[in-house]
Design an enzyme around this catalytic site. Structure first.
Site, PDB file in Angstrom:
ATOM      1  CG  HIS A 155     -10.363 -10.044 -12.654  1.00  0.00           C
ATOM      2  ND1 HIS A 155      -9.149  -9.499 -12.011  1.00  0.00           N
ATOM      3  CD2 HIS A 155     -10.572 -11.174 -11.604  1.00  0.00           C
ATOM      4  CE1 HIS A 155      -8.926  -9.951 -11.048  1.00  0.00           C
ATOM      5  NE2 HIS A 155      -9.717 -10.834 -10.610  1.00  0.00           N
ATOM      6  NE  ARG A 177     -12.433  -4.210  -7.148  1.00  0.00           N
ATOM      7  CZ  ARG A 177     -11.232  -4.014  -6.669  1.00  0.00           C
ATOM      8  NH1 ARG A 177     -10.309  -3.301  -7.246  1.00  0.00           N
ATOM      9  NH2 ARG A 177     -10.857  -4.548  -5.544  1.00  0.00           N
ATOM     10  CG  HIS A 227     -12.072  -1.176 -16.516  1.00  0.00           C
ATOM     11  ND1 HIS A 227     -12.299  -1.006 -15.064  1.00  0.00           N
ATOM     12  CD2 HIS A 227     -10.932  -1.915 -16.321  1.00  0.00           C
ATOM     13  CE1 HIS A 227     -11.239  -1.609 -14.321  1.00  0.00           C
ATOM     14  NE2 HIS A 227     -10.256  -1.976 -15.349  1.00  0.00           N
ATOM     15  NE  ARG A 259     -10.356  -6.803  -9.457  1.00  0.00           N
ATOM     16  CZ  ARG A 259      -9.015  -6.766  -8.880  1.00  0.00           C
ATOM     17  NH1 ARG A 259      -9.356  -7.055  -7.542  1.00  0.00           N
ATOM     18  NH2 ARG A 259      -8.122  -6.419  -9.244  1.00  0.00           N
ATOM     19  CD  GLU A 272      -7.215 -11.189 -16.152  1.00  0.00           C
ATOM     20  OE1 GLU A 272      -7.705 -10.203 -15.281  1.00  0.00           O
ATOM     21  OE2 GLU A 272      -6.545 -10.899 -17.055  1.00  0.00           O
ATOM     22  CD  GLU A 332      -1.858 -12.214 -19.055  1.00  0.00           C
ATOM     23  OE1 GLU A 332      -2.333 -10.901 -19.276  1.00  0.00           O
ATOM     24  OE2 GLU A 332      -2.907 -12.931 -19.476  1.00  0.00           O
ATOM     25  CG  HIS A 335      -1.409  -5.108 -15.519  1.00  0.00           C
ATOM     26  ND1 HIS A 335      -2.586  -5.216 -14.910  1.00  0.00           N
ATOM     27  CD2 HIS A 335      -1.053  -3.994 -14.763  1.00  0.00           C
ATOM     28  CE1 HIS A 335      -2.877  -4.550 -13.903  1.00  0.00           C
ATOM     29  NE2 HIS A 335      -1.830  -3.680 -13.752  1.00  0.00           N
ATOM     30  CG  ASN A 361     -10.157  -7.404 -18.844  1.00  0.00           C
ATOM     31  OD1 ASN A 361     -11.180  -6.994 -19.016  1.00  0.00           O
ATOM     32  ND2 ASN A 361      -9.193  -8.025 -18.154  1.00  0.00           N
ATOM     33  CB  THR A 416      -4.145  -7.417 -10.951  1.00  0.00           C
ATOM     34  OG1 THR A 416      -5.551  -8.059 -11.139  1.00  0.00           O
ATOM     35  CG2 THR A 416      -3.187  -8.609 -10.710  1.00  0.00           C
TER      36      THR A 416
END
Length: 260
Positions: free
Chosen positions: A49, A55, A16, A51, A79, A160, A203, A13, A110
Site C-alpha cells: 500500500h 508512512r 510493515h 500511502r 493498494e 475485497e 484485514h 502484504n 485502513t
C-alpha cells in the site's frame, strides 16, 4: 458429488517491514527481501500500500517490487487511494492488480471499506483507466449489497471484503457479533460472485480468524500482512506464512468435505 472449491490464494502484504525500516531510516529491513522470502514460503502474490504520506512503503519500494514480481512471475497487488497521484503511479508501473481503498491521513490503518455508492463519480473513471492499461481492478468494500453492486457497476473485476469487524469481534470474545459479521461476509461473497465478480477478503486476519473466512467458498484470495510481519518477529517469516497457508488449506478442505 463434491463441489470443487477454487484453490485459495494467499497475498502477503509487506507494508510493515517498511514501517520498521522507516522507524530509524536507512535501508534495513528491506521490503523486497521480505517479498522474496514470502514467495519462497508459498505466497501467491505480494501486496503493498503506497500511502499519500509514504508512512511505510515508498516509491522506490514499489519500483523494486514491481521489478521483482515481474521477474519472478508472481502478481503485485498495489493498494492505492482514489487520487490522481496514485493513478499516475499505477499507470507508470502497471502492476498485475490495483486495489482501491479509502485513505485518511489521520487513520492508523485502513478503517472500513470504500464508499463506492457515493464515490462512483471519481471511482468509475479511475477503474476504466486502470483496466485500459491492463491492470486488474479490485475495490476494498464492506460486505454490503449496495457497495458490492456499485463495485460491479463501476467496472471493477474484483471485490475485497473487509474482514476487520469480524476479526475484532472474535478477538474481543463477542461471539454473537462475530457470527453476525461472518454471516454478512458470507452473504456479501455470494452477492459478489452472483454478479460475476471475483471475491477476495482481508484485514485483521490472524491464525484464530482465518479459518472461517477461508471456508467461504466464493472467496478465492486472502490478503494478510500486519499479523504475519508481527508473528515473523517470533517465529520467522517463512514459518509464519507456512502456518497461515496450512490453516487456510485445512479450513478449505474441511469446508469442501462438509459441502459434499
Amino acid at each position: 458429488m463434491t463441489r470443487a472449491f477454487a484453490r485459495l490464494r494467499l497475498g502477503v502484504n509487506i507494508d510493515h517491514v517498511a514501517t520498521i525500516r522507516n522507524a530509524r531510516g536507512g535501508v534495513a529491513p528491506d521490503p523486497a527481501r521480505a517479498a522474496e522470502l514470502a514467495m519462497a514460503a508459498g505466497a501467491d502474490g505480494i501486496t503493498a500500500h503506497l500511502r499519500e504520506d509514504r508512512r511505510h512503503i515508498s516509491d522506490a519500494d514499489i519500483e523494486a517490487l514491481a521489478d521483482l514480481t515481474r521477474r519472478r512471475g508472481l502478481p503485485l497487488n498495489l493498494e492505492m487511494a482514489v487520487t490522481p497521484e496514485m493513478q499516475a503511479i499505477a499507470l507508470r508501473h502497471r502492476p498485475h492488480a490495483a486495489c482501491l481503498v479509502p485513505e485518511r491521513r489521520e487513520e492508523v490503518t485502513t478503517e472500513g471499506g470504500l464508499d463506492v455508492v457515493r464515490g462512483r463519480a471519481a471511482i468509475g473513471p479511475l477503474v476504466a483507466a486502470l483496466r485500459a492499461a491492463g491492470v486488474r481492478v479490485s475495490l476494498f468494500v464492506e460486505a454490503d449489497p449496495a457497495q458490492v453492486s456499485a463495485a460491479g457497476a463501476v467496472g471493477a473485476q474484483v471485490v475485497e471484503l473487509h474482514t476487520g469487524a469480524y476479526s475484532d469481534a472474535v478477538r474481543a470474545g463477542r461471539g454473537e457479533a462475530a457470527a453476525r459479521h461472518l454471516a454478512a461476509l458470507e452473504a456479501g461473497a455470494r452477492e459478489a460472485a452472483g454478479l460475476g465478480l471475483e471475491v477476495h477478503a482481508g484485514h485483521g486476519l490472524d491464525y484464530a480468524t482465518v479459518g472461517a473466512v477461508a471456508a467461504i467458498p466464493q472467496v478465492v484470495e486472502l490478503n494478510i500482512g500486519h499479523f504475519l510481519i508481527g508473528e515473523a518477529i517470533f517465529t520467522g517469516l517463512d514459518a509464519a506464512i507456512r502456518r497461515m497457508r496450512g490453516l487456510m488449506d485445512q479450513a478449505r478442505a474441511a469446508a469442501q468435505e462438509a459441502a459434499a
